[in-house]
Design a protein around this motif. Structure first.
Motif, mmCIF file in Angstrom:
data_model
loop_
_atom_site.group_PDB
_atom_site.id
_atom_site.type_symbol
_atom_site.label_atom_id
_atom_site.label_comp_id
_atom_site.label_asym_id
_atom_site.label_seq_id
_atom_site.Cartn_x
_atom_site.Cartn_y
_atom_site.Cartn_z
ATOM 1 N N ARG A 92 5.110 -71.258 -21.294
ATOM 2 C CA ARG A 92 3.681 -71.150 -21.020
ATOM 3 C C ARG A 92 3.416 -69.708 -20.588
ATOM 4 O O ARG A 92 4.186 -69.128 -19.828
ATOM 5 C CB ARG A 92 3.238 -72.077 -19.884
ATOM 6 N N LEU A 93 2.316 -69.146 -21.075
ATOM 7 C CA LEU A 93 1.875 -67.838 -20.603
ATOM 8 C C LEU A 93 0.524 -68.038 -19.936
ATOM 9 O O LEU A 93 -0.438 -68.484 -20.571
ATOM 10 C CB LEU A 93 1.752 -66.838 -21.759
ATOM 11 N N LEU A 94 0.469 -67.726 -18.650
ATOM 12 C CA LEU A 94 -0.765 -67.848 -17.877
ATOM 13 C C LEU A 94 -1.415 -66.466 -17.792
ATOM 14 O O LEU A 94 -0.719 -65.455 -17.667
ATOM 15 C CB LEU A 94 -0.465 -68.374 -16.475
ATOM 16 N N ARG A 95 -2.728 -66.442 -17.849
ATOM 17 C CA ARG A 95 -3.460 -65.178 -17.847
ATOM 18 C C ARG A 95 -4.551 -65.258 -16.789
ATOM 19 O O ARG A 95 -5.328 -66.218 -16.766
ATOM 20 C CB ARG A 95 -4.062 -64.941 -19.229
ATOM 21 N N THR B 128 -7.100 -54.106 -18.776
ATOM 22 C CA THR B 128 -7.909 -54.959 -19.648
ATOM 23 C C THR B 128 -7.870 -54.446 -21.087
ATOM 24 O O THR B 128 -8.007 -55.229 -22.021
ATOM 25 C CB THR B 128 -9.367 -55.052 -19.143
ATOM 26 N N ALA B 129 -7.641 -53.157 -21.265
ATOM 27 C CA ALA B 129 -7.598 -52.566 -22.614
ATOM 28 C C ALA B 129 -6.356 -52.980 -23.393
ATOM 29 O O ALA B 129 -6.388 -53.041 -24.626
ATOM 30 C CB ALA B 129 -7.673 -51.046 -22.516
ATOM 31 N N THR B 130 -5.238 -53.271 -22.700
ATOM 32 C CA THR B 130 -3.993 -53.588 -23.409
ATOM 33 C C THR B 130 -3.525 -55.027 -23.205
ATOM 34 O O THR B 130 -2.473 -55.413 -23.710
ATOM 35 C CB THR B 130 -2.860 -52.627 -22.983
ATOM 36 N N ALA B 131 -4.299 -55.823 -22.477
ATOM 37 C CA ALA B 131 -3.890 -57.203 -22.185
ATOM 38 C C ALA B 131 -3.717 -58.023 -23.462
ATOM 39 O O ALA B 131 -2.749 -58.783 -23.596
ATOM 40 C CB ALA B 131 -4.895 -57.871 -21.252
ATOM 41 N N ASP B 132 -4.616 -57.872 -24.408
ATOM 42 C CA ASP B 132 -4.493 -58.631 -25.663
ATOM 43 C C ASP B 132 -3.242 -58.215 -26.430
ATOM 44 O O ASP B 132 -2.615 -59.042 -27.096
ATOM 45 C CB ASP B 132 -5.729 -58.451 -26.542
ATOM 46 N N ASP B 133 -2.856 -56.923 -26.327
ATOM 47 C CA ASP B 133 -1.630 -56.455 -26.980
ATOM 48 C C ASP B 133 -0.408 -57.182 -26.410
ATOM 49 O O ASP B 133 0.475 -57.603 -27.152
ATOM 50 C CB ASP B 133 -1.447 -54.945 -26.806
ATOM 51 N N ARG C 231 5.040 -50.996 -23.204
ATOM 52 C CA ARG C 231 3.912 -50.155 -23.631
ATOM 53 C C ARG C 231 2.565 -50.805 -23.305
ATOM 54 O O ARG C 231 1.579 -50.111 -23.071
ATOM 55 C CB ARG C 231 4.008 -49.844 -25.120
ATOM 56 N N ALA C 232 2.517 -52.121 -23.292
ATOM 57 C CA ALA C 232 1.258 -52.825 -23.031
ATOM 58 C C ALA C 232 1.023 -53.071 -21.543
ATOM 59 O O ALA C 232 -0.127 -53.188 -21.107
ATOM 60 C CB ALA C 232 1.234 -54.154 -23.779
ATOM 61 N N LEU C 233 2.086 -53.154 -20.769
ATOM 62 C CA LEU C 233 1.967 -53.475 -19.350
ATOM 63 C C LEU C 233 1.893 -52.206 -18.500
ATOM 64 O O LEU C 233 2.470 -51.179 -18.845
ATOM 65 C CB LEU C 233 3.164 -54.310 -18.901
ATOM 66 N N THR C 234 1.227 -52.310 -17.359
ATOM 67 C CA THR C 234 1.186 -51.199 -16.410
ATOM 68 C C THR C 234 2.276 -51.337 -15.351
ATOM 69 O O THR C 234 2.741 -50.352 -14.799
ATOM 70 C CB THR C 234 -0.185 -51.125 -15.699
ATOM 71 N N HIS D 130 2.138 -59.812 -28.316
ATOM 72 C CA HIS D 130 3.588 -59.606 -28.288
ATOM 73 C C HIS D 130 4.298 -60.889 -27.833
ATOM 74 O O HIS D 130 5.286 -61.310 -28.435
ATOM 75 C CB HIS D 130 3.924 -58.445 -27.346
ATOM 76 N N TYR D 131 3.793 -61.525 -26.807
ATOM 77 C CA TYR D 131 4.404 -62.745 -26.276
ATOM 78 C C TYR D 131 4.355 -63.863 -27.315
ATOM 79 O O TYR D 131 5.343 -64.563 -27.533
ATOM 80 C CB TYR D 131 3.680 -63.163 -24.993
#
Length: 103
Positions: A40-43, A12-17, A83-86, A21-22
């Motif tokens: 489309r990017l689904l969240r 949740t800390a890096t999801a906005d990053d 870097r943003a994704l786990t 980027h997308y």
């Protein structure tokens, strides 16, 4: 039309990053690919992480290869995204769009 589907997960800390980027770097790259028809990017928030599903649309598999390279099943995950994704899917799936219903 071909739909290219891929998933990645972020804290949740890096999801906005990742979303930024997308919307910026990925969007700019895709706009330069011949045969790109939209994305489309689904969240989805899933407990303590966020799952992203990217669906990109191309005119043909040849156009997908122009974006993804010789192995179109291999995911394209840039360093900024890493870097943003786990974690993320190493492979994508491709589907023929047989109905396109829009309002």
């Amino acid at each position: 039309m071909i739909a290219r589907i891929w998933r990645g997960w972020a804290s949740t800390a890096t999801a906005d990053d990742y979303q930024h980027h997308y919307e910026s770097e990925v969007a700019e790259h895709l706009q330069q690919v011949t045969g790109f028809c939209g994305a489309r990017l689904l969240r989805r928030h899933d407990e303590q992480e966020v799952m992203f599903t990217s669906i990109t649309f191309f005119t043909s598999m040849e156009d997908v290869r122009a974006f993804a390279g010789e192995d179109p099943e291999q995911a394209v995950v840039e360093d900024t995204a890493r870097r943003a994704l786990t974690r993320w899917d190493e492979h994508v799936t491709h589907h023929e769009v047989t109905a396109d219903l829009r309002r």
